[in-house]
Structure formats: structure tokens, C-alpha cells
Design a protein around this motif. Structure first.
Motif, PDB file in Angstrom:
ATOM      1  N   GLY A   1       0.805  -1.218   0.000  1.00 41.14           N
ATOM      2  CA  GLY A   1       0.000   0.000   0.000  1.00 41.14           C
ATOM      3  C   GLY A   1       0.836   1.265   0.000  1.00 41.14           C
ATOM      4  N   HIS A   2       1.978   1.234   0.701  1.00 39.86           N
ATOM      5  CA  HIS A   2       2.857   2.401   0.717  1.00 39.86           C
ATOM      6  C   HIS A   2       3.419   2.685  -0.667  1.00 39.86           C
ATOM      7  N   VAL A   3       3.808   1.607  -1.358  1.00 40.27           N
ATOM      8  CA  VAL A   3       4.357   1.764  -2.718  1.00 40.27           C
ATOM      9  C   VAL A   3       3.288   2.304  -3.651  1.00 40.27           C
ATOM     10  N   ALA A   4       2.103   1.732  -3.568  1.00 36.91           N
ATOM     11  CA  ALA A   4       1.007   2.181  -4.429  1.00 36.91           C
ATOM     12  C   ALA A   4       0.684   3.652  -4.177  1.00 36.91           C
ATOM     13  N   TYR A   5       0.653   4.042  -2.919  1.00 43.30           N
ATOM     14  CA  TYR A   5       0.368   5.442  -2.579  1.00 43.30           C
ATOM     15  C   TYR A   5       1.431   6.371  -3.165  1.00 43.30           C
ATOM     16  N   GLY A   6       2.705   5.960  -3.039  1.00 40.02           N
ATOM     17  CA  GLY A   6       3.785   6.786  -3.571  1.00 40.02           C
ATOM     18  C   GLY A   6       3.673   6.968  -5.074  1.00 40.02           C
ATOM     19  N   MET A   7       3.280   5.912  -5.776  1.00 42.81           N
ATOM     20  CA  MET A   7       3.128   6.003  -7.231  1.00 42.81           C
ATOM     21  C   MET A   7       1.950   6.888  -7.614  1.00 42.81           C
ATOM     22  N   ARG A   8       0.893   6.836  -6.823  1.00 47.72           N
ATOM     23  CA  ARG A   8      -0.269   7.686  -7.103  1.00 47.72           C
ATOM     24  C   ARG A   8       0.050   9.148  -6.801  1.00 47.72           C
ATOM     25  N   ALA A   9       0.661   9.384  -5.637  1.00 48.24           N
ATOM     26  CA  ALA A   9       0.892  10.754  -5.185  1.00 48.24           C
ATOM     27  C   ALA A   9       1.979  11.468  -5.982  1.00 48.24           C
ATOM     28  N   SER A  10       3.059  10.742  -6.289  1.00 49.80           N
ATOM     29  CA  SER A  10       4.200  11.393  -6.945  1.00 49.80           C
ATOM     30  C   SER A  10       4.151  11.335  -8.464  1.00 49.80           C
ATOM     31  N   TYR A  11       3.429  10.348  -8.997  1.00 47.63           N
ATOM     32  CA  TYR A  11       3.443  10.155 -10.447  1.00 47.63           C
ATOM     33  C   TYR A  11       2.060  10.220 -11.083  1.00 47.63           C
ATOM     34  N   GLY A  12       1.049  10.467 -10.286  1.00 37.98           N
ATOM     35  CA  GLY A  12      -0.293  10.627 -10.830  1.00 37.98           C
ATOM     36  C   GLY A  12      -0.909   9.375 -11.398  1.00 37.98           C
ATOM     37  N   LEU A  13      -0.444   8.214 -10.964  1.00 38.55           N
ATOM     38  CA  LEU A  13      -0.977   6.947 -11.472  1.00 38.55           C
ATOM     39  C   LEU A  13      -2.114   6.493 -10.559  1.00 38.55           C
ATOM     40  N   ALA A  14      -3.288   7.070 -10.782  1.00 41.65           N
ATOM     41  CA  ALA A  14      -4.421   6.842  -9.888  1.00 41.65           C
ATOM     42  C   ALA A  14      -4.910   5.408  -9.896  1.00 41.65           C
ATOM     43  N   HIS A  15      -4.588   4.665 -10.932  1.00 41.80           N
ATOM     44  CA  HIS A  15      -5.090   3.296 -11.032  1.00 41.80           C
ATOM     45  C   HIS A  15      -4.265   2.291 -10.232  1.00 41.80           C
ATOM     46  N   ILE A  16      -3.122   2.701  -9.685  1.00 42.68           N
ATOM     47  CA  ILE A  16      -2.259   1.770  -8.959  1.00 42.68           C
ATOM     48  C   ILE A  16      -2.807   1.540  -7.553  1.00 42.68           C
ATOM     49  N   THR A  17      -3.002   0.282  -7.210  1.00 43.76           N
ATOM     50  CA  THR A  17      -3.513  -0.106  -5.890  1.00 43.76           C
ATOM     51  C   THR A  17      -2.534  -1.086  -5.247  1.00 43.76           C
ATOM     52  N   PRO A  18      -2.718  -1.387  -3.967  1.00 46.18           N
ATOM     53  CA  PRO A  18      -1.867  -2.409  -3.343  1.00 46.18           C
ATOM     54  C   PRO A  18      -1.956  -3.743  -4.077  1.00 46.18           C
ATOM     55  N   GLU A  19      -3.132  -4.047  -4.601  1.00 44.05           N
ATOM     56  CA  GLU A  19      -3.302  -5.300  -5.340  1.00 44.05           C
ATOM     57  C   GLU A  19      -2.454  -5.316  -6.609  1.00 44.05           C
ATOM     58  N   THR A  20      -2.277  -4.136  -7.211  1.00 50.18           N
ATOM     59  CA  THR A  20      -1.421  -4.036  -8.395  1.00 50.18           C
ATOM     60  C   THR A  20       0.012  -4.414  -8.043  1.00 50.18           C
ATOM     61  N   ILE A  21       0.498  -3.871  -6.951  1.00 56.38           N
ATOM     62  CA  ILE A  21       1.878  -4.138  -6.517  1.00 56.38           C
ATOM     63  C   ILE A  21       2.047  -5.628  -6.208  1.00 56.38           C
ATOM     64  N   ILE A  22       1.078  -6.209  -5.535  1.00 53.41           N
ATOM     65  CA  ILE A  22       1.142  -7.634  -5.176  1.00 53.41           C
ATOM     66  C   ILE A  22       1.160  -8.489  -6.440  1.00 53.41           C
ATOM     67  N   ALA A  23       0.332  -8.131  -7.425  1.00 57.01           N
ATOM     68  CA  ALA A  23       0.282  -8.895  -8.679  1.00 57.01           C
ATOM     69  C   ALA A  23       1.627  -8.834  -9.401  1.00 57.01           C
ATOM     70  N   TRP A  24       2.258  -7.663  -9.392  1.00 55.17           N
ATOM     71  CA  TRP A  24       3.577  -7.541 -10.025  1.00 55.17           C
ATOM     72  C   TRP A  24       4.599  -8.413  -9.312  1.00 55.17           C
ATOM     73  N   GLU A  25       4.588  -8.368  -7.981  1.00 61.45           N
ATOM     74  CA  GLU A  25       5.579  -9.117  -7.209  1.00 61.45           C
ATOM     75  C   GLU A  25       5.379 -10.626  -7.328  1.00 61.45           C
ATOM     76  N   ARG A  26       4.158 -11.054  -7.590  1.00 61.27           N
ATOM     77  CA  ARG A  26       3.878 -12.478  -7.779  1.00 61.27           C
ATOM     78  C   ARG A  26       4.179 -12.944  -9.202  1.00 61.27           C
ATOM     79  N   GLY A  27       4.398 -11.998 -10.096  1.00 52.14           N
ATOM     80  CA  GLY A  27       4.626 -12.346 -11.491  1.00 52.14           C
ATOM     81  C   GLY A  27       3.355 -12.562 -12.275  1.00 52.14           C
ATOM     82  N   ASP A  28       2.213 -12.184 -11.693  1.00 50.44           N
ATOM     83  CA  ASP A  28       0.925 -12.345 -12.380  1.00 50.44           C
ATOM     84  C   ASP A  28       0.715 -11.252 -13.433  1.00 50.44           C
ATOM     85  N   ALA A  29       1.435 -10.152 -13.300  1.00 54.14           N
ATOM     86  CA  ALA A  29       1.350  -9.042 -14.248  1.00 54.14           C
ATOM     87  C   ALA A  29       2.693  -8.327 -14.216  1.00 54.14           C
TER      88      ALA A  29
END
Length: 236
Positions: free
Chosen positions: A34-62
Motif C-alpha cells: 500500500g505504501h508503494v502504491a500510494y507513492g506512485m499515485r501521489a508522486s506520479y499521478g498513477l491513480a489506477h495503482i492499488t496495493p493489489e497491483t503491486i502484489i500482482a507484479w511481485e507475484r509475477g501475475d502481471a
């Protein structure tokens, strides 16, 4: 227009994403997804990034897109190169160093749209001076240079001919094709020629005919000719 080419380049598939590295870097910072997702939203304007997005990347699902990869690296306080696997293409080597295509084009001495076109096609068309500049700018070892500039097929054909015919005729073409010292090229081509000829000679029976499985060893040697060559180069 250059802007259109640049936009197209960002729509291409990203380099191989190193999911375990992303997780290790996050955990080393003591951050939750969630911290990573928040940083990406706040600093880079990527509103679609959620904690689930980060988890999916780390699992190799996306895997993140090029823009998302840049933002993720920023959120994790690391370089983009730390988040991707071994680069395989011209574009991947550039991204691994965090360079913009405009920077590489300027250092190499080609027009930006020409450079982007070469990234898209995987066909390097630069002259000798530009090729040398490319290798330096992207820190390409000789083997990586051959691969990313689309020269592997030509190199394999040259090595095949050198092993099976008169190797001396291929020293100069090889030295022009890939950044290998001429003296080292001579030694390696001679060595590979002798080994191939010895393999072929060993397939003959005492009676002068072909032994069982004749030629298999020689064909196998030729099938892996690129690996054979680079394994003998001191700094591939």
C-alpha cells in the motif's frame, strides 16, 4: 513526427520484470504494498495503482508498463535497471540504464526517429563510428552488442563457414561485425576450425566409411556455434 514515435515506443512491451527484486527492494525499505502504491499515485499521478497491483507484479501475475516501471523505481528509491531481468534488446538495455531515447540518439549521432525505428525493428543500421558509440553509451559487451543490433544470425553464418572451410578468410569480416580484437578473432576461429575438423575426422571408421552416428558431433558443434564462439572470447 518525433513526438508520435516517442509515444509509440512507450506502448511497447516492457523489459523482463524482476518480480523477486521488486519485493526484496520494498521489504528492505520496510514498506507495505500500500505504501508503494500510494507513492506512485501521489508522486506520479498513477491513480489506477492499488496495493493489489503491486502484489500482482511481485507475484509475477502481471508486469508494469514502461511508465509504471519508472514510477515504481521512484517509489522504491532504486534504478529501473534493478527492477528488470537481463536485457535482451536495444530498448531493454536503454531502459536498464534509465536513459531516454533522445539521450542515446544524441550520444550515438542519429536522428531520434531513426533511432526509435531501430529499437522497434531490432535492426541496427548505424555505421562503425555510431556502433562504437552505441556500445559505449549502453555499456554493451561484445555478445550483447551482437544480439541487440541483430547481428547474431550473420555472425553464426560467418562462424559456420569459418569452421567448415578456410577460417583465415573470415577474420577480417568477423572483426568488423562484432567488437572483438583481430588477434583474438584469429586465435578463436583457428581453434574452432581445428576442433570441428577433428570431430568430423573422428566420425570415420577404420575402414574408411562413416561410423555409426557419423557427423552428429560435428552438426551439434555447428548448432551451438554462437555459444562455442563466445565461450572462447575473454570478455564476451
Amino acid at each position: 513526427m518525433p513526438v508520435q514515435h516517442t509515444a509509440a515506443s512507450h506502448q511497447q512491451p516492457t523489459p523482463p520484470f524482476n518480480a523477486p527484486a521488486a519485493r526484496r527492494l520494498r521489504e528492505a525499505l520496510g514498506m507495505a504494498p500500500g505504501h508503494v502504491a500510494y507513492g506512485m499515485r501521489a508522486s506520479y499521478g498513477l491513480a489506477h495503482i492499488t496495493p493489489e497491483t503491486i502484489i500482482a507484479w511481485e507475484r509475477g501475475d502481471a508486469a508494469p508498463s514502461a511508465g509504471e516501471l519508472t514510477a515504481l523505481a521512484g517509489a522504491l528509491w532504486c534504478s529501473q535497471g534493478e527492477l528488470i531481468g537481463a536485457p535482451r534488446t536495444l530498448r531493454e538495455h536503454r531502459l536498464a540504464l534509465g536513459l531516454a531515447p533522445e539521450d542515446v540518439a544524441r550520444e550515438v549521432g542519429v536522428e531520434i526517429h531513426a533511432y526509435l525505428r531501430m529499437e522497434e525493428t531490432g535492426e541496427w543500421r548505424g555505421n562503425d563510428r555510431q556502433s562504437s558509440a552505441l556500445a559505449g553509451t549502453l555499456r554493451l559487451a561484445p555478445r550483447a552488442f551482437s544480439t541487440v543490433t541483430g547481428r547474431d544470425a550473420q555472425l553464426a553464418e560467418l562462424l559456420h563457414s569459418a569452421a567448415t572451410t578456410r577460417w583465415q578468410a573470415y577474420v577480417r569480416p568477423l572483426a568488423r561485425l562484432v567488437p572483438v580484437q583481430r588477434r583474438e578473432a584469429e586465435d578463436v576461429l583457428h581453434e574452432m576450425h581445428l576442433e570441428y575438423q577433428a570431430l568430423m575426422a573422428a566420425t570415420l571408421s577404420w575402414g574408411g566409411g562413416a561410423s555409426a552416428g557419423a557427423g552428429d558431433a560435428g552438426r551439434d558443434f555447428l548448432d551451438r556455434i554462437l555459444d562455442e564462439f563466445w565461450s572462447r572470447i575473454r570478455n564476451p
